[in-house]
Design an enzyme around this catalytic site. Structure first.
Site, PDB file in Angstrom:
ATOM      1  N   CYS A  39      -1.177   5.671   9.382  1.00  0.00           N
ATOM      2  CA  CYS A  39      -1.500   4.385   8.751  1.00  0.00           C
ATOM      3  C   CYS A  39      -2.627   4.659   7.771  1.00  0.00           C
ATOM      4  O   CYS A  39      -2.616   5.670   7.077  1.00  0.00           O
ATOM      5  CB  CYS A  39      -1.864   3.336   9.799  1.00  0.00           C
ATOM      6  N   ARG A  50       0.838  -1.198   0.000  1.00  0.00           N
ATOM      7  CA  ARG A  50       0.000   0.000   0.000  1.00  0.00           C
ATOM      8  C   ARG A  50       0.877   1.254   0.000  1.00  0.00           C
ATOM      9  O   ARG A  50       0.563   2.229  -0.678  1.00  0.00           O
ATOM     10  CB  ARG A  50      -0.944  -0.006   1.202  1.00  0.00           C
TER      11      ARG A  50
END
Length: 295
Positions: free
Chosen positions: A242, A184
């Site tokens: 995050c 990611r």
């Protein structure tokens, strides 16, 4: 302030009758059935905490998928769980404390000093041969209005945090860690947020590298070595994000164990990527470590 409590210490506290508030934070990205998992089996006396409704406000693009809830909402939840001022609180989940760390951070931010993560979580409790109970809440929660809870008046600001504007400049003055999966971070996949990639200047530091194979945190010296390789140093301001501010708290717990303070960017990439004014970059630069992930 010890970040962790091991299962032997917790069992001893329970057996000796010392007041301990156990909070079960069963949640994972893509799995909204935490309460069902709790009902099937939890540590005796634990109270279920719903991350989506008690540890977050409603999702909105300008604040991210799991924005921090208003203080008064969090205080009402803390009272529902039966937490009193000065209590020893132990939070756990069944995923290496990836979600329980959110509660640890929020209580620390509210000024609670005696809040711990159960090292290894539910898996460690099971591995030690300790039993579970099933059903709904059986812990110390007290009905609303109980006078014994009147001392649970929360504050906030005990833990450092940053906003999007600070995150944009953080890489120029300190170290910004991205706690999501390496894939990611690199922009190879993005299952939930509108753009793939990472905040410019951020360093890839997946949360799963904080844990041993059994789901316990690595020893402090190994965590210090890990974070030092990533550029964490005394005197270098460190911040963490995050996907939505959940597993970044796990990274902050790991940094705390290693002896490094760090700030949380609560909105994280879900907030950042929703603002077209914010640049998003792809690729492994400036550094990519591992491929396991966060939220």
């Amino acid at each position: 302030m010890d970040t962790l409590m091991d299962v032997a210490t917790l069992r001893d506290r329970i057996d000796s009758g010392r007041r301990t508030v156990l909070l079960d934070v069963r949640w994972a990205l893509g799995d909204p059935h935490g309460r069902d998992h709790y009902r099937k089996g939890h540590i005796p006396g634990a109270v279920f905490v719903d991350l989506a409704t008690e540890l977050a406000g409603p999702a909105e693009p300008r604040r991210g998928r799991h924005p921090l809830p208003p203080l008064e909402q969090f205080q009402a939840s803390v009272r529902r769980w039966g937490v009193r001022g000065g209590d020893v609180v132990v939070a756990y989940d069944d995923s290496g404390n990836m979600s329980a760390a959110r509660l640890w951070w929020m209580l620390r931010n509210a000024g609670f000093r005696t809040v711990h993560l159960l090292d290894g979580g539910l898996a460690a409790w099971r591995a030690a041969g300790f039993g579970l109970e099933s059903g709904d809440d059986g812990g110390p929660a007290v009905p609303p209005g109980d006078a014994g809870l009147s001392d649970t008046a929360l504050s906030e600001g005990a833990m450092p945090r940053i906003d999007a504007g600070q995150a944009a400049a953080w890489g120029r003055q300190g170290l910004l860690l991205d706690a999501r999966a390496g894939a990611r971070y690199r922009g190879e996949i993005e299952p939930v947020d509108p753009r793939a990639g990472h905040i410019p200047g951020a360093v890839s530091a997946p949360t799963t590298a904080n844990l041993a194979a059994d789901g316990r945190f690595l020893p402090p010296e190994e965590l210090r070595e890990r974070f030092s390789r990533l550029g964490v140093r005394p005197g270098v301001p460190t911040a963490v994000y995050c996907g939505s501010g959940v597993t970044a708290a796990h990274e902050i717990a790991a940094l705390d164990i290693a002896g490094f303070p760090a700030a949380l960017y609560p909105g994280s990439f879900s907030e950042w990527s929703n603002d077209p004014a914010n640049d998003v970059v792809t690729g492994a630069a400036p550094y990519a470590e591992g491929s396991a992930g966060g939220d």
